[in-house]
Write a protein that holds these residues in place. Structure first.
Motif, short mmCIF file in Angstrom:
data_model
loop_
_atom_site.label_atom_id
_atom_site.label_comp_id
_atom_site.label_asym_id
_atom_site.label_seq_id
_atom_site.Cartn_x
_atom_site.Cartn_y
_atom_site.Cartn_z
N GLY A 116 0.50 -1.77 9.29
CA GLY A 116 0.27 -1.97 7.86
C GLY A 116 0.20 -0.65 7.11
N VAL A 117 -0.10 -0.74 5.83
CA VAL A 117 -0.09 0.44 4.97
C VAL A 117 -1.45 0.70 4.34
CG1 VAL A 117 2.38 0.36 4.54
CG2 VAL A 117 0.84 -0.92 3.05
N GLY A 118 -2.50 0.25 5.02
CA GLY A 118 -3.84 0.49 4.50
C GLY A 118 -4.08 -0.26 3.20
N ASP A 119 -4.71 0.42 2.25
CA ASP A 119 -5.05 -0.24 0.98
C ASP A 119 -4.00 0.01 -0.10
OD1 ASP A 119 -5.55 2.45 0.60
OD2 ASP A 119 -7.54 2.17 -0.29
N HIS A 120 -2.82 0.46 0.30
CA HIS A 120 -1.76 0.70 -0.68
C HIS A 120 -1.07 -0.61 -1.05
CE1 HIS A 120 -1.84 5.10 -0.31
NE2 HIS A 120 -2.09 4.89 0.98
N ALA A 121 -0.49 -0.64 -2.25
CA ALA A 121 0.38 -1.75 -2.62
C ALA A 121 1.52 -1.78 -1.62
CB ALA A 121 0.92 -1.54 -4.04
N GLN A 122 2.04 -2.98 -1.34
CA GLN A 122 3.09 -3.07 -0.34
C GLN A 122 4.20 -4.03 -0.78
OE1 GLN A 122 2.10 -5.55 3.29
NE2 GLN A 122 0.03 -5.09 2.60
N ALA A 123 5.38 -3.79 -0.22
CA ALA A 123 6.54 -4.63 -0.49
C ALA A 123 7.35 -4.75 0.80
CB ALA A 123 7.40 -4.02 -1.60
N PHE A 143 6.26 7.13 -4.76
CA PHE A 143 6.74 7.40 -3.40
C PHE A 143 6.79 6.10 -2.62
CE2 PHE A 143 5.67 9.04 1.02
CZ PHE A 143 6.94 9.53 1.27
N LEU A 144 7.91 5.89 -1.92
CA LEU A 144 8.10 4.70 -1.08
C LEU A 144 8.22 5.15 0.37
CD1 LEU A 144 10.77 2.74 -3.17
CD2 LEU A 144 8.28 2.70 -3.40
N SER A 145 7.34 4.64 1.23
CA SER A 145 7.36 5.00 2.64
C SER A 145 6.72 3.90 3.47
CB SER A 145 6.59 6.32 2.86
OG SER A 145 6.48 6.63 4.25
N ASP A 146 7.04 3.87 4.76
CA ASP A 146 6.42 2.89 5.66
C ASP A 146 5.21 3.47 6.39
OD1 ASP A 146 8.11 4.68 7.10
OD2 ASP A 146 8.18 3.30 8.80
N ARG A 147 4.93 4.76 6.20
CA ARG A 147 3.87 5.41 6.96
C ARG A 147 2.60 5.60 6.13
NH1 ARG A 147 6.20 9.31 11.56
NH2 ARG A 147 8.12 8.17 12.02
N PRO A 148 1.49 5.01 6.56
CA PRO A 148 0.25 5.08 5.77
C PRO A 148 -0.23 6.50 5.53
CG PRO A 148 -0.16 4.07 7.92
CD PRO A 148 1.31 4.15 7.76
N GLY A 149 -0.08 7.39 6.52
CA GLY A 149 -0.53 8.77 6.34
C GLY A 149 0.22 9.49 5.24
N GLU A 150 1.51 9.18 5.11
CA GLU A 150 2.31 9.79 4.05
C GLU A 150 1.91 9.22 2.68
OE1 GLU A 150 6.38 9.18 5.13
OE2 GLU A 150 6.20 10.34 6.99
N ASP A 209 -0.99 8.06 1.89
CA ASP A 209 -2.30 8.64 1.57
C ASP A 209 -2.13 10.04 0.97
OD1 ASP A 209 -3.53 6.40 2.63
OD2 ASP A 209 -4.03 7.35 4.55
N ALA A 210 -1.26 10.84 1.57
CA ALA A 210 -1.05 12.21 1.09
C ALA A 210 -0.46 12.23 -0.31
CB ALA A 210 -0.14 12.97 2.06
N ALA A 211 0.50 11.33 -0.57
CA ALA A 211 1.10 11.25 -1.90
C ALA A 211 0.05 10.87 -2.94
CB ALA A 211 2.25 10.25 -1.89
N ARG A 212 -0.76 9.88 -2.60
CA ARG A 212 -1.80 9.44 -3.55
C ARG A 212 -2.82 10.56 -3.80
NH1 ARG A 212 -4.65 3.89 -2.21
NH2 ARG A 212 -5.41 5.10 -0.43
N ALA A 213 -3.16 11.29 -2.74
CA ALA A 213 -4.11 12.40 -2.89
C ALA A 213 -3.57 13.47 -3.83
CB ALA A 213 -4.43 13.00 -1.52
N ALA A 214 -2.23 13.57 -3.92
CA ALA A 214 -1.60 14.54 -4.82
C ALA A 214 -1.43 13.99 -6.23
CB ALA A 214 -0.26 14.96 -4.26
N GLY A 215 -1.90 12.75 -6.46
CA GLY A 215 -1.84 12.16 -7.79
C GLY A 215 -0.65 11.27 -8.04
N TRP A 216 0.15 11.03 -7.01
CA TRP A 216 1.32 10.17 -7.16
C TRP A 216 0.94 8.70 -7.09
CZ3 TRP A 216 6.43 11.81 -4.42
CH2 TRP A 216 6.64 13.21 -4.57
N GLN A 217 1.87 7.85 -7.52
CA GLN A 217 1.80 6.43 -7.22
C GLN A 217 2.55 6.20 -5.90
OE1 GLN A 217 2.06 3.68 -10.67
NE2 GLN A 217 2.86 5.46 -11.79
N ALA A 218 2.16 5.18 -5.15
CA ALA A 218 2.77 4.99 -3.83
C ALA A 218 2.81 3.50 -3.48
CB ALA A 218 1.98 5.75 -2.77
N VAL A 219 3.90 3.11 -2.82
CA VAL A 219 4.04 1.74 -2.32
C VAL A 219 4.47 1.80 -0.85
CG1 VAL A 219 5.35 -0.42 -2.48
CG2 VAL A 219 4.65 0.77 -4.56
N GLY A 220 3.79 1.03 -0.02
CA GLY A 220 4.16 0.94 1.38
C GLY A 220 5.24 -0.10 1.58
#
Length: 239
Positions: free
Chosen positions: A219-226, A187-194, A196-207
């Motif tokens: 920022g995007v918290g502790d998520h990988a970012q690009a 999942f690719l998104s600019d919103r940290p809350g989104e 977080d939710a994707a990761r909680a569901a077991g997805w990989q995520a990049v901010g």
């Protein structure tokens, strides 16, 4: 630094990720605001419009609200940038017609379309998950400056068919609908809350952090970012 992911599918947010939030706020919002009244008075028999109007009445607790009251509620939600499903539905109807008439052409950051084409060519499925309605998403991708991008996209999800974007359950529904294991979805998104939710569901995520976007400073918290899609390499293993 380039981020590498071996996944079956990439799920894309739109505002702040593939496209400028400013375009939506400065171009699309006023366009819909100027047309709510006509839509409510002229298209009340349209099933999508009727459903959305019923939802507005329910949300404001006024079962007998007339068109003037409905329009006032829609404009108030627009001022708040509230992600209300009936607002998004009615905006989607208006925007779809605007794109079809050629009044509107959507916006994509320069790095996005080449990346989407490359990922699609590599066998990676592409999906969209946005707070904007499915109708609005379809019109957005069909009316890009580079033509119709819908052939690149395998499915569209919004708050009505998947659920709220900051709830892990929504991502579970999307994973089930696509048929891919959660860990094989990115999942690719600019919103940290989104994210977080994707990761909680077991997805990989990049901010995605683009200067000038609303969540850039946060920022995007502790998520990988690009900063751009160029910094992400996606492939799909066949083993």
């Amino acid at each position: 630094m380039t981020l590498h992911y071996d996944v079956d599918a990439v799920v894309l947010d739109i505002e702040g990720t593939t496209s400028a939030t400013g375009f939506v706020v400065d171009v699309l919002y006023p366009y819909s605001r100027s047309r709510f009244g006509a839509l409510l008075s002229e298209r009340s028999d349209d099933p999508d419009v009727a459903r959305a109007v019923a939802q507005v009445r329910e949300e404001i607790g006024e079962p007998d609200a007339d068109d003037v009251r409905i329009e006032k509620a829609l404009n108030a939600w627009l001022d708040e940038d509230r992600k209300a499903t009936p607002l998004k539905t009615l905006q989607g109807v208006i925007w779809s017609e605007g794109f079809a008439r050629g009044d509107l052409v959507s916006h994509f950051y320069d790095d996005v379309v080449p990346a989407l084409r490359a990922w699609h060519a590599a066998g990676v499925r592409l999906y969209v998950y946005s707070s904007g309605s499915v109708a609005a998403q379809r019109a957005w991708f069909a009316s890009s400056p580079e033509g119709d991008l819908l052939p690149l996209v395998s499915g569209l999800y919004d708050t009505e068919n998947a659920g709220a974007k900051q709830e892990p359950e929504s991502y579970g529904r999307i994973a089930e609908a696509t048929g891919f294991a959660p860990e094989r979805l990115l999942f690719l998104s600019d919103r940290p809350g989104e994210l977080d939710a994707a990761r909680a569901a077991g997805w990989q995520a990049v901010g995605i952090r683009r200067p000038g976007e609303p969540y850039y400073e946060q920022g995007v918290g502790d998520h990988a970012q690009a900063g751009t899609f160029d910094e992400i390499t996606v492939s799909r293993s066949t083993t």
